[in-house]
Motif scaffolding. Structure first.
Motif, PDB file in Angstrom:
ATOM      1  N   ILE A 119       1.689  47.825 -75.348  1.00  0.00           N
ATOM      2  CA  ILE A 119       3.044  47.483 -75.786  1.00  0.00           C
ATOM      3  C   ILE A 119       4.034  47.501 -74.621  1.00  0.00           C
ATOM      4  O   ILE A 119       4.912  46.649 -74.540  1.00  0.00           O
ATOM      5  N   ILE A 120       3.874  48.425 -73.693  1.00  0.00           N
ATOM      6  CA  ILE A 120       4.812  48.491 -72.562  1.00  0.00           C
ATOM      7  C   ILE A 120       4.647  47.269 -71.670  1.00  0.00           C
ATOM      8  O   ILE A 120       5.630  46.671 -71.241  1.00  0.00           O
ATOM      9  N   LYS A 121       3.411  46.886 -71.411  1.00  0.00           N
ATOM     10  CA  LYS A 121       3.157  45.694 -70.602  1.00  0.00           C
ATOM     11  C   LYS A 121       3.742  44.454 -71.285  1.00  0.00           C
ATOM     12  O   LYS A 121       4.335  43.595 -70.641  1.00  0.00           O
ATOM     13  N   GLN A 122       3.591  44.384 -72.591  1.00  0.00           N
ATOM     14  CA  GLN A 122       4.131  43.258 -73.349  1.00  0.00           C
ATOM     15  C   GLN A 122       5.660  43.223 -73.258  1.00  0.00           C
ATOM     16  O   GLN A 122       6.251  42.155 -73.068  1.00  0.00           O
ATOM     17  N   ILE A 123       6.304  44.369 -73.365  1.00  0.00           N
ATOM     18  CA  ILE A 123       7.769  44.436 -73.253  1.00  0.00           C
ATOM     19  C   ILE A 123       8.209  43.950 -71.880  1.00  0.00           C
ATOM     20  O   ILE A 123       9.155  43.164 -71.756  1.00  0.00           O
ATOM     21  N   PHE A 124       7.523  44.407 -70.832  1.00  0.00           N
ATOM     22  CA  PHE A 124       7.865  43.957 -69.482  1.00  0.00           C
ATOM     23  C   PHE A 124       7.681  42.449 -69.338  1.00  0.00           C
ATOM     24  O   PHE A 124       8.510  41.776 -68.739  1.00  0.00           O
ATOM     25  N   LEU A 182      10.387  47.587 -55.742  1.00  0.00           N
ATOM     26  CA  LEU A 182      10.440  47.646 -57.207  1.00  0.00           C
ATOM     27  C   LEU A 182       9.827  46.397 -57.830  1.00  0.00           C
ATOM     28  O   LEU A 182       9.005  46.485 -58.747  1.00  0.00           O
ATOM     29  N   LEU A 183      10.218  45.249 -57.334  1.00  0.00           N
ATOM     30  CA  LEU A 183       9.689  43.990 -57.859  1.00  0.00           C
ATOM     31  C   LEU A 183       8.180  43.912 -57.642  1.00  0.00           C
ATOM     32  O   LEU A 183       7.428  43.528 -58.539  1.00  0.00           O
ATOM     33  N   SER A 184       7.717  44.323 -56.490  1.00  0.00           N
ATOM     34  CA  SER A 184       6.295  44.300 -56.168  1.00  0.00           C
ATOM     35  C   SER A 184       5.497  45.185 -57.129  1.00  0.00           C
ATOM     36  O   SER A 184       4.444  44.785 -57.630  1.00  0.00           O
ATOM     37  N   GLU A 185       5.988  46.388 -57.393  1.00  0.00           N
ATOM     38  CA  GLU A 185       5.279  47.314 -58.280  1.00  0.00           C
ATOM     39  C   GLU A 185       5.237  46.795 -59.712  1.00  0.00           C
ATOM     40  O   GLU A 185       4.220  46.920 -60.394  1.00  0.00           O
ATOM     41  N   VAL A 186       6.312  46.220 -60.185  1.00  0.00           N
ATOM     42  CA  VAL A 186       6.324  45.669 -61.547  1.00  0.00           C
ATOM     43  C   VAL A 186       5.360  44.490 -61.638  1.00  0.00           C
ATOM     44  O   VAL A 186       4.593  44.383 -62.600  1.00  0.00           O
ATOM     45  N   LEU A 187       5.365  43.624 -60.648  1.00  0.00           N
ATOM     46  CA  LEU A 187       4.462  42.475 -60.670  1.00  0.00           C
ATOM     47  C   LEU A 187       3.000  42.914 -60.604  1.00  0.00           C
ATOM     48  O   LEU A 187       2.139  42.329 -61.269  1.00  0.00           O
ATOM     49  N   CYS A 189      -2.186  43.626 -63.643  1.00  0.00           N
ATOM     50  CA  CYS A 189      -3.293  44.583 -63.636  1.00  0.00           C
ATOM     51  C   CYS A 189      -4.376  44.138 -64.623  1.00  0.00           C
ATOM     52  O   CYS A 189      -4.099  43.847 -65.779  1.00  0.00           O
ATOM     53  N   GLY A 190      -5.602  44.068 -64.145  1.00  0.00           N
ATOM     54  CA  GLY A 190      -6.728  43.705 -64.999  1.00  0.00           C
ATOM     55  C   GLY A 190      -6.877  42.218 -65.267  1.00  0.00           C
ATOM     56  O   GLY A 190      -7.739  41.806 -66.031  1.00  0.00           O
ATOM     57  N   ASP A 191      -6.067  41.393 -64.618  1.00  0.00           N
ATOM     58  CA  ASP A 191      -6.130  39.941 -64.813  1.00  0.00           C
ATOM     59  C   ASP A 191      -7.380  39.398 -64.107  1.00  0.00           C
ATOM     60  O   ASP A 191      -7.497  39.470 -62.892  1.00  0.00           O
ATOM     61  N   VAL A 192      -8.304  38.837 -64.885  1.00  0.00           N
ATOM     62  CA  VAL A 192      -9.568  38.372 -64.301  1.00  0.00           C
ATOM     63  C   VAL A 192      -9.382  37.161 -63.396  1.00  0.00           C
ATOM     64  O   VAL A 192     -10.255  36.863 -62.583  1.00  0.00           O
ATOM     65  N   THR A 193      -8.249  36.475 -63.491  1.00  0.00           N
ATOM     66  CA  THR A 193      -8.019  35.336 -62.595  1.00  0.00           C
ATOM     67  C   THR A 193      -7.730  35.786 -61.171  1.00  0.00           C
ATOM     68  O   THR A 193      -7.801  34.992 -60.239  1.00  0.00           O
ATOM     69  N   LEU A 194      -7.436  37.075 -60.994  1.00  0.00           N
ATOM     70  CA  LEU A 194      -7.161  37.626 -59.662  1.00  0.00           C
ATOM     71  C   LEU A 194      -8.346  38.400 -59.090  1.00  0.00           C
ATOM     72  O   LEU A 194      -8.219  39.061 -58.068  1.00  0.00           O
ATOM     73  N   GLY A 195      -9.476  38.326 -59.759  1.00  0.00           N
ATOM     74  CA  GLY A 195     -10.685  38.994 -59.302  1.00  0.00           C
ATOM     75  C   GLY A 195     -11.252  39.893 -60.379  1.00  0.00           C
ATOM     76  O   GLY A 195     -10.517  40.453 -61.186  1.00  0.00           O
ATOM     77  N   PHE A 196     -12.559  40.003 -60.402  1.00  0.00           N
ATOM     78  CA  PHE A 196     -13.202  40.795 -61.443  1.00  0.00           C
ATOM     79  C   PHE A 196     -14.603  41.209 -61.015  1.00  0.00           C
ATOM     80  O   PHE A 196     -15.150  40.714 -60.038  1.00  0.00           O
ATOM     81  N   ARG A 203       1.073  53.365 -59.179  1.00  0.00           N
ATOM     82  CA  ARG A 203       1.474  54.540 -59.960  1.00  0.00           C
ATOM     83  C   ARG A 203       2.463  54.153 -61.051  1.00  0.00           C
ATOM     84  O   ARG A 203       2.683  54.906 -61.980  1.00  0.00           O
ATOM     85  N   PHE A 204       3.053  52.972 -60.970  1.00  0.00           N
ATOM     86  CA  PHE A 204       3.989  52.503 -61.981  1.00  0.00           C
ATOM     87  C   PHE A 204       3.263  52.028 -63.243  1.00  0.00           C
ATOM     88  O   PHE A 204       3.795  52.087 -64.343  1.00  0.00           O
ATOM     89  N   CYS A 205       2.052  51.574 -63.091  1.00  0.00           N
ATOM     90  CA  CYS A 205       1.247  51.028 -64.191  1.00  0.00           C
ATOM     91  C   CYS A 205       0.823  52.157 -65.137  1.00  0.00           C
ATOM     92  O   CYS A 205       0.385  53.210 -64.694  1.00  0.00           O
TER      93      CYS A 205
END
Length: 99
Positions: free
Chosen positions: A6-11, A34-39, A44-51, A72-74
């Motif tokens: 839910i937090i990821k969805q809100i972001f 800040l922008l880098s950490e949020v992005l 996080c966990g996106d298979v298009t960025l490696g898996f 640590r923000f995740c």
């Protein structure tokens, strides 16, 4: 398929609008970080960025697990970081802590 937290969805739904309206309120030296950490957290966990792919040797089903962001923000990665740190520090009887 796993659903997003839910937090990821809100972001994902609100962060861009928030950032454009409020980024000036953050110190200039911190904005890029800040922008880098949020992005990182958002991807996080996106298979298009490696898996890593796992294959069941009985039914040959393939499962892809996306790489974590290790931020640590995740919510997911930050919890692992803190849990690991607490575990390591609990083993060290001579660690002094200031709270």
């Amino acid at each position: 398929m796993k659903t997003k937290g839910i937090i990821k969805q809100i972001f994902q739904e609100h962060f861009n609008r928030f950032w454009e309206a409020k980024k000036e309120k953050f110190p200039e030296k911190m904005r890029e970080h800040l922008l880098s950490e949020v992005l990182k957290m958002l991807h996080c966990g996106d298979v298009t960025l490696g898996f890593v792919a796992y294959i069941c040797m009985q039914c040959f089903e393939k499962i892809k697990v996306g790489f974590s962001c290790k931020s640590r923000f995740c919510n997911k990665c930050g919890k692992k970081y803190i849990s690991g740190r607490i575990y390591r520090e609990a083993d060290d009887a001579h660690t002094a802590k200031a709270f």
